[in-house]
Design an enzyme around this catalytic site. Structure first.
Site, PDB file in Angstrom:
ATOM      1  N   GLY A  75       5.247   0.546  -3.176  1.00  0.00           N
ATOM      2  CA  GLY A  75       5.192   1.898  -5.143  1.00  0.00           C
ATOM      3  C   GLY A  75       4.548   3.412  -4.450  1.00  0.00           C
ATOM      4  CG  HIS A 123       6.486   5.883  -0.172  1.00  0.00           C
ATOM      5  ND1 HIS A 123       6.037   6.034  -1.293  1.00  0.00           N
ATOM      6  CD2 HIS A 123       6.277   4.540   0.148  1.00  0.00           C
ATOM      7  CE1 HIS A 123       5.049   5.507  -0.655  1.00  0.00           C
ATOM      8  NE2 HIS A 123       4.910   4.354  -0.490  1.00  0.00           N
ATOM      9  N   GLY A 134       7.323   4.034   7.813  1.00  0.00           N
ATOM     10  CA  GLY A 134       6.517   5.043   7.944  1.00  0.00           C
ATOM     11  C   GLY A 134       5.931   4.607   9.578  1.00  0.00           C
ATOM     12  CB  SER A 137      -0.399   5.739  -2.329  1.00  0.00           C
ATOM     13  OG  SER A 137       1.091   5.569  -2.519  1.00  0.00           O
ATOM     14  NE  ARG A 138      -5.900   2.068   0.027  1.00  0.00           N
ATOM     15  CZ  ARG A 138      -4.967   1.618   0.066  1.00  0.00           C
ATOM     16  NH1 ARG A 138      -4.530   1.826   1.069  1.00  0.00           N
ATOM     17  NH2 ARG A 138      -5.110   0.244   0.129  1.00  0.00           N
TER      18      ARG A 138
END
Ligand code: PAF
Length: 286
Positions: free
Chosen positions: A31, A37, A149, A188-189
């Protein structure tokens, strides 16, 4: 787009689609979706008739004291993005749907060797958690294709090896890393970076590309020394480096001078954010 939290309804959907002769592609995610993504979803759309995206923040792949509780969870925004991207089914289960209460008693899949190198050395149990959840998701989705990925290059190698070793009938498809304008790999990080750290972050890519260019043009023959210099440059720029290694693509061992297919792997902290990146390239020989 259908949305479900239940393994049973995922199984029913998959059975219907397979009975109708449809090819299925799975895009496993945790997510907090970004363009990287959505590139995976776009590739999945090209490959298959039906695209299943999973969103599951997998506790088994977070090490004790890691960022499991703080990992960004943005299901409503993710659902909108997947609708736009043309996914057919979003599988977003709760942890109790996936694992029994006592995680220590769950069956796990171990890919030996590869899983204890590099990120595996600093994140105990991480790759075992990844191979276990990916195996479970592939069993649930019965997918013809699964799309990942290239940013997580070691993860990709481990998944390919698991699929080959366990004779899993799925094609693993890799998609190039999506980057910000300054070269920082989307992740995301990256949300953990302060504005000052964000400015420094692109240096990771810059140092790796520079190293790749020097290796390709034959200026660096001593790979260990070249890697040490690159680590020092990152350290000077403010990173707390974990590793930077010039490896061969086939088994992620340190590259020897006559290896041709190489990958530079790196992980470094900036504040709370652990950034990873890679450069995949081949040399003609000097
Ligand atoms: O790359 C990720 O987001 C995760 O490691 C994956 C493959 C979805 C497994 O949880």
């Amino acid at each position: 787009m259908k949305v479900t939290e239940s393994v049973q309804s995922l199984n029913e959907y998959v059975r219907e689609q397979r009975d109708a002769g449809k090819k299925i592609a799975l895009v496993p995610t945790m997510g907090n979706l970004h363009q990287g993504h959505l590139d995976l979803v776009a590739r999945a759309r090209e490959l298959a008739d039906r695209v299943i995206v999973s969103i599951f923040v997998n506790p088994l792949q977070f090490e004790p004291g890691g960022d499991l509780d703080n990992y960004p969870r943005t299901l409503a925004a993710d659902t909108d993005k997947l609708l736009q991207a043309g996914a057919d089914l979003l599988f977003a289960p709760d942890v109790n749907e996936i694992y029994a209460k006592d995680l220590s008693k769950t069956t796990q899949v171990v890919v030996p060797g590869l899983s204890s190198l590099w990120c595996g050395a600093s994140r105990a149990g991480h790759f075992q958690g990844v191979s276990t959840i990916v195996n479970k998701l592939l069993n649930m989705a019965q997918a013809d294709f699964a799309v990942f990925g290239e940013k997580d290059f070691q993860q990709l190698c481990i998944i390919r090896k698991m699929v080959a070793d366990l004779n899993m009938p799925v094609s693993i498809i890799a998609v190039p890393t999506r980057r910000e304008a300054d070269g920082l790999a989307m992740s995301s990080r990256n949300a953990y970076l302060s504005s000052n750290e964000r400015k420094i972050a692109a240096k990771l890519r810059e140092v790796m590309v520079n190293l790749q260019e020097k290796i390709s043009s034959g200026q660096y023959l001593d790979y260990q020394k070249a890697a040490r210099q690159a680590l020092e440059t990152l350290h000077q720029a403010g990173f707390k480096t974990d590793y930077l290694a010039i490896c061969r693509q086939s088994d992620l061992q340190l590259a020897e001078p006559d290896d041709k297919d190489l990958v530079i792997l790196a992980a470094a902290y900036l504040g709370k954010a652990r950034l990873i990146d890679n450069c995949i390239f081949s040399i003609a020989g000097h």
